[in-house]
Design a protein around this motif. Structure first.
Motif, mmCIF file in Angstrom:
data_model
loop_
_atom_site.group_PDB
_atom_site.id
_atom_site.type_symbol
_atom_site.label_atom_id
_atom_site.label_comp_id
_atom_site.label_asym_id
_atom_site.label_seq_id
_atom_site.Cartn_x
_atom_site.Cartn_y
_atom_site.Cartn_z
ATOM 1 N N SER A 222 0.975 -1.240 0.064
ATOM 2 C CA SER A 222 -0.045 0.096 0.098
ATOM 3 C C SER A 222 0.843 1.234 -0.029
ATOM 4 C CB SER A 222 -1.000 0.121 1.225
ATOM 5 O OG SER A 222 -0.210 -0.244 2.412
ATOM 6 N N ASN A 223 2.300 1.165 0.403
ATOM 7 C CA ASN A 223 2.936 2.441 0.479
ATOM 8 C C ASN A 223 4.112 1.976 -0.452
ATOM 9 O OD1 ASN A 223 4.424 0.489 1.908
ATOM 10 N ND2 ASN A 223 5.285 1.619 3.404
ATOM 11 N N ARG B 238 2.308 3.238 -5.541
ATOM 12 C CA ARG B 238 1.127 4.122 -4.721
ATOM 13 C C ARG B 238 1.806 5.047 -4.222
ATOM 14 N NH1 ARG B 238 -3.714 2.630 -4.386
ATOM 15 N NH2 ARG B 238 -4.186 3.736 -2.446
ATOM 16 N N HIS C 161 2.102 7.855 -5.316
ATOM 17 C CA HIS C 161 1.265 9.074 -5.759
ATOM 18 C C HIS C 161 0.258 9.608 -4.869
ATOM 19 C CE1 HIS C 161 -0.996 6.007 -7.414
ATOM 20 N NE2 HIS C 161 -1.905 6.654 -7.027
ATOM 21 N N VAL C 162 -0.012 8.302 -3.768
ATOM 22 C CA VAL C 162 -1.150 8.741 -2.869
ATOM 23 C C VAL C 162 -0.289 9.412 -1.597
ATOM 24 C CG1 VAL C 162 -2.344 7.583 -1.056
ATOM 25 C CG2 VAL C 162 -2.318 6.770 -3.367
#
Length: 341
Positions: free
Chosen positions: A78-79, A83, A85-86
């Motif tokens: 998730s990191n 990702r 850009h989140v």
């Protein structure tokens, strides 16, 4: 594609066939390709593509720093890099780094040099520490300064930090690739514009940073004494170690040949701010397999070592950015792996 200066009304060929503006565009594009091929073969250089130009009005993505603990390198986490850009919107910008570099389409033979006011043998104090992603070596403010930087005229850049990226094999550790060749590791010499207080402030400025990238090639020995010294310091770092102080001659981490590729890009980790002028050295330094293993085995805070997921960002799209070199593009085969130490 509209060609500047082309007539908008139909033209006639020698056979009396009308040629539309699209036809003219196609013919001109074909002619430019033929001319580029002719000059490449007969004159030994490659003129850059006409769409690879600096655009001062192009919007840059400039972001401030983020915590090292907020992102990682596990690809589908998730990191992870897919990702980022989140975590920071700049990581989805159009001028991201690293990229794969080639002389094909580059503006070759530019009169650029690396100019330090200090000699290469200058010895300075340094502090090396494990930041959870790499080993960072920092220097006192203002001790080593880079002058006459292309496209940054009138500015002086201070060497603030050195860190490295490494992979798990001899060709997966460099973030930048040169002529389809990857290397075992890559060292970054990070310079910030002296008009800013440091790297953190300069990160969010369009003229903030200049990074010199030195590629590391696996070899039997490590001829460069400063590279050996840096690797030994890295091997002494633990995840929770205190900072290590040592004297260094950081300018001797530069290859003997000062030929380089240059392009406008970004930080290769969040916040991915597009504030970096990259100078990627053409020839690598050599490091023994044992030395590369020391770089890969840097312990991280989660109990793993750097090589578990590496700290190498995948290559990004060049997106028609101009690539320049300060060497002529004469020989296109077999020159990029030549050992220049």
């Amino acid at each position: 594609m509209h060609v500047a200066g082309a007539s908008s009304f139909p033209l006639s060929s020698s056979h009396g066939v009308k040629c539309s503006s699209c036809c003219v565009s196609f013919l001109m594009e074909t002619l430019s390709v033929l001319l580029m091929t002719f000059f490449t073969i007969s004159h030994g250089y490659t003129p850059y593509r006409r769409f690879n130009t600096y655009n001062a009005g192009q919007r840059l993505r400039l972001c401030t720093s983020v915590s090292k603990s907020s992102f990682g390198y596990k690809m589908f986490a998730s990191n992870g890099p897919l990702r980022w850009h989140v975590i920071s919107p700049c990581c989805r910008g159009g001028k991201q780094s690293p990229v794969h570099l080639t002389t094909l389409g580059a503006a070759c033979g530019q009169p650029y040099t690396l100019t330090y006011r200090q000699p290469q043998a200058t010895c300075v104090s340094s502090v090396t520490y494990n930041d959870g992603q790499t080993a960072s070596m920092t220097f006192p403010k203002g001790r080593l300064s880079l002058y006459d930087v292309p496209h940054r005229e009138g500015s002086r850049f201070t060497l603030g930090e050195i860190h490295y990226h490494a992979g798990i094999t001899e060709d997966t550790g460099s973030e930048h690739w040169v002529e389809d060749t990857g290397y075992g590791a890559e060292i970054h010499l990070v310079h910030y514009n002296r008009k800013y207080s440091g790297i953190t402030e300069a990160t969010a400025k369009r003229d903030g940073l200049v990074v010199i990238a030195v590629l590391i090639q696996e070899a039997r020995t490590t001829p460069n004494s400063q590279l050996r010294r840096y690797v030994r310091l890295v091997s002494r770092l633990k995840a929770n170690d205190a900072k290590l102080k040592a004297s260094m001659r950081p300018l001797r981490l530069l290859p003997r040949s000062k030929e380089f590729f240059m392009y406008e890009g970004s930080l290769t980790s969040p916040p991915c701010s597009e504030s970096v002028l990259w100078l990627v050295m053409r020839y690598p330094l050599q490091l023994s397999a044992r030395g590369l293993e020391m770089l890969r085995n840097l312990p991280l805070k989660n109990g793993q070592v750097l090589a578990t997921y590496t700290n190498v960002r995948p290559g990004q799209e060049l997106n028609n950015r101009l690539v320049e070199t300060n060497f002529p593009c004469l020989d296109r085969l077999g020159i990029f792996n030549s050992p220049h130490i």
